[in-house]
Write a protein that holds these residues in place. Structure first.
Motif, mmCIF file in Angstrom:
data_model
loop_
_atom_site.group_PDB
_atom_site.id
_atom_site.type_symbol
_atom_site.label_atom_id
_atom_site.label_comp_id
_atom_site.label_asym_id
_atom_site.label_seq_id
_atom_site.Cartn_x
_atom_site.Cartn_y
_atom_site.Cartn_z
ATOM 1 N N ASP A 1 47.266 47.468 37.349
ATOM 2 C CA ASP A 1 47.405 47.004 35.982
ATOM 3 C C ASP A 1 48.463 45.920 35.878
ATOM 4 O O ASP A 1 49.268 45.753 36.792
ATOM 5 N N ASP B 1 46.762 45.818 30.565
ATOM 6 C CA ASP B 1 45.411 46.317 30.817
ATOM 7 C C ASP B 1 45.128 46.322 32.315
ATOM 8 O O ASP B 1 45.960 45.909 33.126
ATOM 9 N N HIS B 2 43.936 46.765 32.658
ATOM 10 C CA HIS B 2 43.498 46.767 34.044
ATOM 11 C C HIS B 2 43.232 45.320 34.467
ATOM 12 O O HIS B 2 42.375 44.650 33.890
ATOM 13 N N MET B 3 43.960 44.843 35.453
ATOM 14 C CA MET B 3 43.822 43.465 35.915
ATOM 15 C C MET B 3 43.879 43.424 37.438
ATOM 16 O O MET B 3 44.785 42.849 38.043
ATOM 17 N N HIS C 1 39.707 45.585 27.922
ATOM 18 C CA HIS C 1 38.732 45.642 29.014
ATOM 19 C C HIS C 1 37.372 46.150 28.510
ATOM 20 O O HIS C 1 36.399 46.132 29.262
ATOM 21 N N THR D 1 37.162 43.224 33.744
ATOM 22 C CA THR D 1 38.588 43.343 34.079
ATOM 23 C C THR D 1 38.997 42.144 34.933
ATOM 24 O O THR D 1 39.242 42.284 36.141
ATOM 25 N N THR E 1 45.469 48.678 27.169
ATOM 26 C CA THR E 1 44.347 49.460 27.701
ATOM 27 C C THR E 1 43.180 49.487 26.717
ATOM 28 O O THR E 1 42.623 50.545 26.432
#
Length: 252
Positions: free
Chosen positions: A245, A153-155, A125, A218, A122
């Motif tokens: 995520d 992470d945010h994906m 991004h 992202t 996290t």
């Protein structure tokens, strides 16, 4: 900066964890899978680079699970690094480094030339895709042969807008309920840090560096896996995901 006891730093560490869990209720599951993959591929006594370490959340879980491990935490945020330094004071398994990952020479500040595992969550991004691509190239040179890189992470997947919207609506409804019950969000947490004598000065410096929040990208999981392979990792794919995520693993 005011002097704080170990218990004060631990309180701040727990407070950071709770704030992050408001956004990511499956945060601990991500950490568990991350460390499962570390154990499976490089063993139980790894030399780890905790990338964009913040308060040291990954390092804390790493050392509790693998007491023989060692960790180098690198970050630029003076407030979060202050919490990390207080939390790990006297632990010779942990080294903390202040460095800007966008500086092409940031790796020169590290105490080791190579690592068994580079772990991050996290955090990346905050970078735009071109900067992240360059960073992945640097990490390919830091991870030893047979070593691993793991990024949680945010994906989000841009190919599924209806699913993404439904997930977002459900997540925000849950967050609103937790907020009504007293959960702190990002801004509220930083307001508390700025008002605390222990963290007021490093928090002020932190906002001078970053502003309110960085404006990064992202990209989807497939982008991360492809970019890692192009950077020199022999294999790369997702090893965990939620609706928003994912955890990508690159094997050197």
């Amino acid at each position: 900066m005011a002097v704080a006891t170990e218990s004060v730093w631990q309180d701040w560490q727990r407070s950071w964890d709770r704030q992050q869990e408001w956004y990511m209720p499956d945060r601990e599951e991500r950490f568990r899978v991350m460390l499962d993959m570390v154990e499976a591929l490089v063993g139980t006594a790894p030399r780890v680079l905790d990338l964009a370490c913040g308060t040291g959340s990954i390092t804390d879980r790493l050392l509790r699970r693998f007491p023989a491990a060692g960790s180098t935490g690198v970050d630029l945020d003076p407030a979060l690094l202050a919490i990390a330094a207080g939390s790990f004071a006297g632990d010779d398994r942990v080294t903390l480094v202040t460095a800007d990952l966008k500086d092409p020479r940031w790796t020169e500040k590290l105490p080791h030339d190579s690592y068994d595992a580079v772990l991050t969550a996290t955090a990346l991004h905050w970078l735009h895709s071109d900067a992240l691509q360059a960073l992945y190239g640097q990490l390919a040179g830091l991870v030893r042969e047979g070593g691993v890189f793991l990024n949680a992470d945010h994906m989000p997947d841009p190919a599924t807008p209806a699913i993404n919207a439904a997930d977002r609506a459900q997540r925000h409804a849950r967050m609103d309920r937790a907020k009504a019950e007293g959960a702190l969000d990002w801004s509220q947490w930083w307001q508390l840090a700025a008002a605390d004598p222990v963290l007021a000065e490093p928090t002020a410096r932190r906002f001078e560096i970053y502003g309110e929040h960085a404006d990064g990208d992202t990209p989807p999981l497939e982008w991360h896996a492809r970019t890692l392979r192009e950077a020199g990792f022999s294999e790369a794919r997702g090893v965990w995901s939620s609706p928003s995520d994912a955890l990508v693993l690159g094997l050197k």
